[in-house]
Design an enzyme around this catalytic site. Structure first.
Site, PDB file in Angstrom:
ATOM      1  N   ASP A   1      -5.911   1.298   9.722  1.00  0.00           N
ATOM      2  CA  ASP A   1      -6.086   1.476   8.281  1.00  0.00           C
ATOM      3  C   ASP A   1      -5.499   0.292   7.522  1.00  0.00           C
ATOM      4  O   ASP A   1      -6.072  -0.177   6.543  1.00  0.00           O
ATOM      5  CB  ASP A   1      -5.418   2.772   7.820  1.00  0.00           C
ATOM      6  CG  ASP A   1      -6.344   3.961   8.065  1.00  0.00           C
ATOM      7  OD1 ASP A   1      -7.573   3.724   8.189  1.00  0.00           O
ATOM      8  OD2 ASP A   1      -5.850   5.094   8.135  1.00  0.00           O
TER       9      ASP A   1
ATOM     10  N   ASP B   1       0.305  -1.688   6.599  1.00  0.00           N
ATOM     11  CA  ASP B   1       0.722  -1.184   7.903  1.00  0.00           C
ATOM     12  C   ASP B   1       0.059  -1.956   9.039  1.00  0.00           C
ATOM     13  O   ASP B   1      -1.033  -2.486   8.893  1.00  0.00           O
ATOM     14  CB  ASP B   1       0.356   0.304   8.046  1.00  0.00           C
ATOM     15  CG  ASP B   1       1.164   1.163   7.088  1.00  0.00           C
ATOM     16  OD1 ASP B   1       2.196   0.660   6.589  1.00  0.00           O
ATOM     17  OD2 ASP B   1       0.762   2.315   6.840  1.00  0.00           O
TER      18      ASP B   1
ATOM     19  N   GLU C   1       0.837  -1.184   0.000  1.00  0.00           N
ATOM     20  CA  GLU C   1       0.000   0.000   0.000  1.00  0.00           C
ATOM     21  C   GLU C   1       0.883   1.249   0.000  1.00  0.00           C
ATOM     22  O   GLU C   1       1.746   1.408   0.866  1.00  0.00           O
ATOM     23  CB  GLU C   1      -0.886  -0.031   1.259  1.00  0.00           C
ATOM     24  CG  GLU C   1      -1.709   1.196   1.494  1.00  0.00           C
ATOM     25  CD  GLU C   1      -2.785   1.395   0.448  1.00  0.00           C
ATOM     26  OE1 GLU C   1      -3.130   0.426  -0.243  1.00  0.00           O
ATOM     27  OE2 GLU C   1      -3.258   2.535   0.327  1.00  0.00           O
TER      28      GLU C   1
END
Ligand code: 0RA
Length: 646
Positions: free
Chosen positions: A516, A512, A439
Site C-alpha cells: 500500500d 509505509d 500518510e
C-alpha cells in the site's frame, strides 16, 4: 594463421594504446556504461545488440538472438555478414580484433560501412570486452561480403579483460552454417555489483528494439529456467503505439502512419489518440531514445499543431470566433512515436540524448504534414473525433487556469493560507527546510513528535490521492490532498510553476514499506512528475527509507532495512529479539527520528528523472484505466518502485 604480422614497432605502439584505452574503461566503467549495477550489466548486452541492429538496419540481417546462460555467460548472435576477418591496412590487425579491442571502433572505420548506425552513438563491443573476465567471438563470414576464400570456415578469437588470448583462427566446419557473428561474454564479477542478468529488463529492451527495427526477429532465451520470448513487428512503430494504447480506447482506430525517406534520412511517425488526458510522445534517432527531444520532435510538433488547426478551420469544426488550438491542446491523449534514421546523427546535451541535426526538423514536418492531412481528408470521422477532443482540451485548460488562479489567489491572500494540517517548521530559509508528506494520522503523530521543528515540517494526508492520469486537471485541483500540497509548496503547477517560490528544498514522501505504501508513493510520484517535473529535475524530491525491523541483542539495538540485512545481522547470533514494523505508525516518535528523519543517520532516495521515457511508460502502464493489471504490477515491482528512478 595466414595473417601477415604487422610491422613490429607500430604494432606495439598500437597495442599499448589499445591496452591503455581498455584499462581506462576498467578503471572508470561508469564513464562508459553509466553504472555498475543491473542497468550497467544490461548495458553490455545493449552494446552488442546495437551492433547487430546496425547490421540489420544496413539490410544484411533479420535475426538477433540473446541467450542468458546458466553459467554466468551471455551470448548475442546475429545472422549478418559477419565482422570482417581479414587484416586491415590501418591497424595491421583483423577487423574482428579491432572491433573487439579499440574503443568506438564498431562500424566506424573503413567508411561506407553502414548507411545508418545507432552503434556509432554507443561505446561498442570493446567496452564489453574490457569489462568481461572471458569473452569469445565467432564469425562465419558471408561469401558475398567477405569473399569465397573463407568458405566452410568459422573464425574464433578469445579475450579476457580486453586483451586477446588467442589469434583469430579459422577452422573448418562441417555441413551448412549461416553467416553471422556470435559474441559470448562473462561479465567481470569484480566490476559489477551483480552479474545476475534479468530476463524482464532484457525482454523489455528487445521489445523496444523490435518496434524500431521492423521486420527483424528478436529472440531471448534464458537457459536458467527455460524462459523465452520472441519479438517481431511487421508494423514497427505502428505496433508500438498500439501497444502503448492497448488498455485504452483509441480515437483513430488505425494509427496514422508514415515511413519515408528525405535526402537520405528516413522519417517514420505513428500517431494514435486515446480518450485519456496525457501525452506520450517518444522520439528516437537511429533507435536511440532521445529523451531530450531535438529537431525531430520540433518538426513533429509544428506539423501536428499546424495541420490540425488547418483541418479544423477547413472542416468548420473550429468556428471563426474560436481561438486556435494550442500545442498543449493537440497533445492531450496523444500517443506517438517519431523515429528517424540518419547517416550522421548529431547528439547533443550532457547525456547526448537530444538530436541536433537542424535539417531534420523540416524533414519530419514535411513528411508528417503531408501524411496527416491526407489521413484526415480520407478519414473525416477520425478528423472530427480528434479535433473535438482538442477543443474539449482547450476548454478544460481554460477552466483549469481559472481554478488554479483561485487556489493561488487564496493562498496569496490569507497569510494563514497554509493548510491547517501542516505542522510547519520555524525556519523561513527554504534551503534548509524539509517537508515530510506522511500518510495517515498515527504516522503523522509520530512524525510531528519526532521531528526537529526548527527545519522539518510535517503534512499528514489521508486516503489515497486520486489517480492523476485519469483525472482532468480541473478535477484534480478539486481534490483536497492535492490542494494542500500545492499551497504548502508555494510553487504553483504546470505552466505557472515557479521553482523560486519553493518553500522547502527537500520534499520527502514518507510512506509505509509495504504494498500500500508503494502504491501511495507511486501516486504521489505520478502527481509530481506530471505537474511539477521541475521539482524532480531540481533534485528536490525524496523518498524516506524507514526500517523494516528493529533487532536487538541485549543492549545492542540495530534497525534493519531489508530481509537480507536482517538475515545477515541474525546469523550466528543468539537471543536476537526482532520487532517488525508493519507501518510507520508503529514506530514511536523517537524511533522514527533516529531511523528515518535524523539528517546525519537517515538514508533517503533522491528521485531522479533518469530516463523520462521509461518513467512515462511505467506511469502509463501503472495508471491505466484497468485496476487489475495495475495492482499486479505494483505487487510484482514493489521493491523496484521503492528504489525508484522515476
Ligand atoms: C561489415 C563491416 C564491418 C563490420 C560488420 C560488417 C559487422 C559488424 C558486426 C558486429 C556485430 N555483428 C556484426 N556484423 C557485421 C566493419 C566495420 C566497417 O568497415 O564498417
Amino acid at each position: 594463421m595466414t595473417n601477415q604480422p604487422a610491422p613490429q614497432g607500430s604494432y606495439t605502439a598500437e597495442n599499448i594504446q589499445v591496452l591503455e584505452g581498455l584499462e581506462a574503461v576498467r578503471r572508470r566503467p561508469g564513464m562508459y556504461i553509466g553504472t555498475t549495477d543491473k542497468a550497467g550489466l544490461h548495458h553490455l548486452i545493449k552494446e552488442l545488440v546495437d551492433n547487430a541492429v546496425d547490421e540489420a538496419m544496413a539490410g544484411y540481417c533479420d535475426r538477433v538472438e540473446v541467450i542468458i546462460r546458466a553459467d554466468g555467460w551471455c551470448t548475442v548472435t546475429d545472422n549478418g555478414r559477419g565482422i570482417p576477418v581479414d587484416i586491415q591496412k590501418q591497424t595491421g590487425r583483423t577487423a574482428v580484433e579491432t572491433v573487439m579491442t579499440v574503443l568506438h571502433a564498431g562500424g566506424k572505420f573503413g567508411g561506407g560501412g553502414y548507411k545508418v548506425s545507432g552503434g556509432l552513438h554507443g561505446v561498442g563491443a570493446s567496452v564489453v570486452n574490457a569489462l568481461s573476465e572471458d569473452m569469445w567471438v565467432e564469425v562465419v563470414p558471408s561469401e558475398e561480403a567477405q569473399g569465397t576464400q573463407h568458405r566452410g570456415k568459422v573464425y574464433r578469437q578469445q579475450y579476457a579483460k580486453g586483451v586477446p588470448q588467442t589469434e583469430l583462427t579459422g577452422t573448418p566446419y562441417i555441413g551448412e552454417r549461416h553467416s553471422g557473428t556470435i559474441v559470448s561474454f562473462k561479465p567481470d564479477h569484480t566490476i559489477f555489483e551483480s552479474v545476475d542478468f534479468d530476463f524482464k529488463i532484457e525482454a523489455e529492451r528487445l521489445r523496444q528494439y523490435a518496434y524500431l527495427t521492423k521486420g527483424v526477429w528478436f529472440h531471448l532465451f534464458d537457459e536458467r529456467d527455460g524462459n523465452e520470448t520472441n519479438y517481431y513487428f511487421e508494423g514497427g512503430i505502428k505496433s508500438f503505439v498500439r501497444h502503448l494504447n492497448r488498455e485504452r480506447e483509441a480515437l483513430n482506430f488505425e494509427p496514422i502512419y508514415v515511413d519515408r525517406e528525405v535526402d537520405g534520412n528516413a522519417v517514420e511517425v505513428a500517431i494514435q489518440y486515446n480518450d485519456g488526458y496525457n501525452e506520450a510522445v517518444f522520439t528516437f534517432a537511429n533507435s536511440i531514445n532521445t529523451i531530450d527531444g531535438g529537431s525531430h520532435l520540433t518538426g513533429f510538433r509544428t506539423a501536428l499543431t499546424r495541420v490540425l488547426n488547418d483541418y479544423a478551420r477547413k472542416a468548420k469544426i473550429l468556428k471563426d470566433q474560436d481561438p486556435n488550438l494550442t500545442g498543449d491542446d493537440v497533445r492531450e491523449g496523444l500517443v506517438a512515436i517519431v523515429s528517424v534514421k540518419l547517416p550522421e546523427p548529431q547528439f547533443e546535451g550532457q547525456t547526448k540524448t537530444r538530436l541536433g541535426n537542424p535539417e531534420v526538423a523540416a524533414q519530419v514536418q514535411q513528411v508528417l504534414a503531408e501524411a496527416l492531412s491526407q489521413h484526415l481528408e480520407e478519414n473525416p470521422s477520425d478528423g472530427r473525433k480528434i479535433i473535438e477532443k482538442c477543443i474539449t482540451a482547450s476548454r478544460a485548460r481554460e477552466a483549469a487556469r481559472k481554478a488554479r488562479d483561485l487556489v493561488q489567489r487564496k493562498s496569496a491572500l490569507e497569510s494563514g493560507s497554509l493548510p491547517g494540517k501542516l505542522a510547519d517548521c520555524s525556519t523561513r530559509d527554504p534551503e534548509e527546510a524539509e517537508l515530510f508528506i506522511v500518510e495517515g494520522d498515527s504516522a503523522g503523530g509520530s512524525a510531528k513528535g519526532g521531528r526537529d521543528r526548527r527545519f522539518q515540517a510535517i503534512l499528514p494526508l489521508f486516503g489515497k490521492i486520486l489517480n492523476v492520469e485519469k483525472a482532468r486537471p480541473d478535477k484534480m485541483l478539486g481534490h483536497e490532498a492535492i490542494r494542500l500540497i500545492i499551497s504548502a509548496l508555494g510553487t504553483g503547477i504546470r505552466e505557472t510553476f515557479d521553482l523560486a517560490k519553493l518553500r522547502y528544498h527537500k520534499v520527502i514522501i514518507m510512506s509505509d514499506a509495504d504494498v500500500d505504501g508503494a502504491h501511495i508513493r507511486t501516486l504521489w510520484l505520478t502527481f509530481f512528475y506530471r505537474n511539477m517535473p521541475q521539482l524532480i529535475e531540481g533534485g528536490h524530491l525524496y523518498i524516506a527509507q524507514p526500517p523494516l525491523y528493529r533487532a536487538a541483542v541485549g543492549k545492542n539495538v540495530n534497525y534493519l532495512y531489508s530481509d537480507q540485512e536482517l538475515e545477515l545481522f541474525s546469523k550466528g547470533k543468539k537471543n536476537v529479539s526482532v520487532q517488525r514494523f508493519k507501518g510507520l505508525g508503529e514506530m514511536n516518535a523517537e524511533q522514527l527520528w533516529e531511523t528515518t528523519m535524523r539528517p546525519d543517520t537517515r538514508t533517503m532516495l533522491q528521485v531522479m528523472v533518469k530516463d523520462a521515457a521509461d518513467a512515462d511508460m511505467v506511469f502509463y502502464e501503472l495508471m491505466g484505466e484497468e485496476v487489475a493489471p495495475r495492482r499486479k504490477f505494483i505487487q510484482a515491482h514493489a521493491t523496484q518502485v521503492k528504489n525508484l528512478d522515476v
